[in-house]
Design a protein around this motif. Structure first.
Motif: not given
Length: 408
Positions: A98-103, A165-176, A178-183, A217-222
């Motif tokens: 599922p990529g980097a994120i399971e939730d 714009i493709p909606y792809r499941v983000p990989s671990a490399e994508d997280l940094p 995208r994280v500002s928008g998520v936070l 909490r889940l993001i912090r674990a990642l």
């Protein structure tokens, strides 16, 4: 939890990543796969705010994407061969990672926060689609008119469709990236839960604050080394710790200075303080959420409001203003300055914000309190009237009304 239940949960988490890859594999056409996925998300944008997020978002998107792909194939000359391949899609296909994120929900938020969209647009779209906030609630969070926010969200949907714009499941490399928008989205979801602005809602929406904390909490674990992730979690915990003391038995807001500090959640405060100290120990330059967490740590460290180290609070706001010179930061700094240097000094700073915050209820509530403390009752009453008119939270409206009516 049984092995069968764990397997089912795992399969649900993997569904969205599996179907995107499966569409490409089965149809042999990346364009069709991406178009089907994009159309499925666009449909979700339209339907979920009204119908609610389905119990299994991944399965819903999988089914919708398959239908969109088949519909597109039928419109094209390749229909016969491709349709037979589409019918071969089975739930028993070997699952892909599922990529980097399971939730499910967190994966959707990261997916929506695509860097091709402007940050504010990402946040607004995520709040609408995944957070379930109304356009009016999102507009109040951004301090803009409802019509302007509606147009912003509509333009975002249009850009997604037009630019494919493709909606792809983000990989671990994508997280940094995208994280500002998520936070930002999670912070606004938390704030809406902590001080709800929707008409006819409870003054505190516990389900929103709890979900925002869970996802952070889940993001912090990642991303355990990301200081802003840790800072936001600490900020949420220290704020949530005061929740039960914020609303009186008769449904009125209780301000920080009047709260029963013995009712605060000591476990959440201890965890929040630990996270703040953890970030301080790194020696790294703190970001916005880390500084806000530190301010809340100062407040929750004082056993009585008279013990608050207001000079430290002002110094932290000065630090925050250097990286976020927004009028909201200036307003909050002025509230602390009033405790340190007096209401007259604070009022001078607040009055300079009139043009920028004229439609913000907290601006008028702050002015009303400062004017009351200076004995300017007539002006204070007018400011209270404006704050009451703009406030959407029932508990806050009750508090402001009582304070206004107490004026001589």
């Amino acid at each position: 939890m049984t092995d069968a239940h764990e397997a089912t949960t795992r399969a649900h988490h993997q569904e969205w990543a599996r179907v995107v890859a499966a569409l490409t594999k089965r149809f042999g056409d990346l364009d069709i796969a991406e178009e089907a996925a994009a159309e499925a998300f666009a449909t979700a944008v339209e339907r979920w705010p009204a119908d609610g997020v389905p119990p299994n978002p991944g399965a819903w998107l999988t089914t919708t994407a398959n239908r969109k792909a088949i519909d597109r194939i039928r419109r094209e000359s390749k229909r016969d061969d491709k349709q037979r391949e589409a019918q071969m899609l089975r739930d028993d296909d070997p699952p892909q990672p599922p990529g980097a994120i399971e939730d499910d929900r967190l994966r959707l938020i990261f997916t929506c926060c695509h860097p091709a969209l402007a940050l504010e647009t990402r946040v607004a779209l995520t709040l609408r689609l995944v957070g379930g906030l109304t356009v009016a609630e999102i507009a109040r969070a951004f301090l803009v008119r409802e019509t302007a926010m509606e147009q912003r969200i509509t333009r975002a949907k249009g850009k997604i469709k037009a630019n494919r714009i493709p909606y792809r499941v983000p990989s671990a490399e994508d997280l940094p990236v995208r994280v500002s928008g998520v936070l930002a989205a999670l912070f606004l979801v938390f704030n809406e839960g902590y001080l709800a602005t929707g008409s006819g809602t409870d003054p505190v929406r516990r389900e929103l604050t709890a979900e925002a904390i869970r996802l952070t909490r889940l993001i912090r674990a990642l991303m355990p080394r990301d200081g802003e992730v840790t800072g936001l979690l600490a900020l949420m915990l220290l704020t949530e710790a005061r929740r039960t003391a914020r609303i009186s038995a008769d449904g009125e807001l209780v301000t920080l200075g009047e709260q029963d500090r013995g009712a605060w959640d000591t476990a959440l405060i201890a965890e929040g303080h630990h996270l703040v100290r953890e970030r301080l120990a790194t020696g790294e330059r703190p970001g916005r959420y880390q500084i806000l967490a530190a301010i809340n740590a100062v407040h929750t460290d004082a056993r009585d409001v008279r013990d608050t180290d207001w000079s430290q609070v002002v110094a932290l706001y000065d630090q925050l203003a250097r990286i976020d010179p927004s009028p909201i930061v200036v307003l909050n700094r002025a509230i602390a300055v009033a405790e340190l240097d007096g209401p007259d000094v604070a009022l001078a700073a607040v009055d300079r914000l009139d043009e920028k915050l004229a439609g913000y209820h907290a601006f008028h509530a702050t002015r009303a309190d400062l004017l009351r403390r200076l004995g300017r009752s007539g002006q204070s009453r007018a400011a209270y009237d404006r704050a009451i008119e703009l406030a959407g939270n029932t508990a806050e409206t009750a508090y402001l009304t009582r304070r206004r009516d107490q004026l001589g």
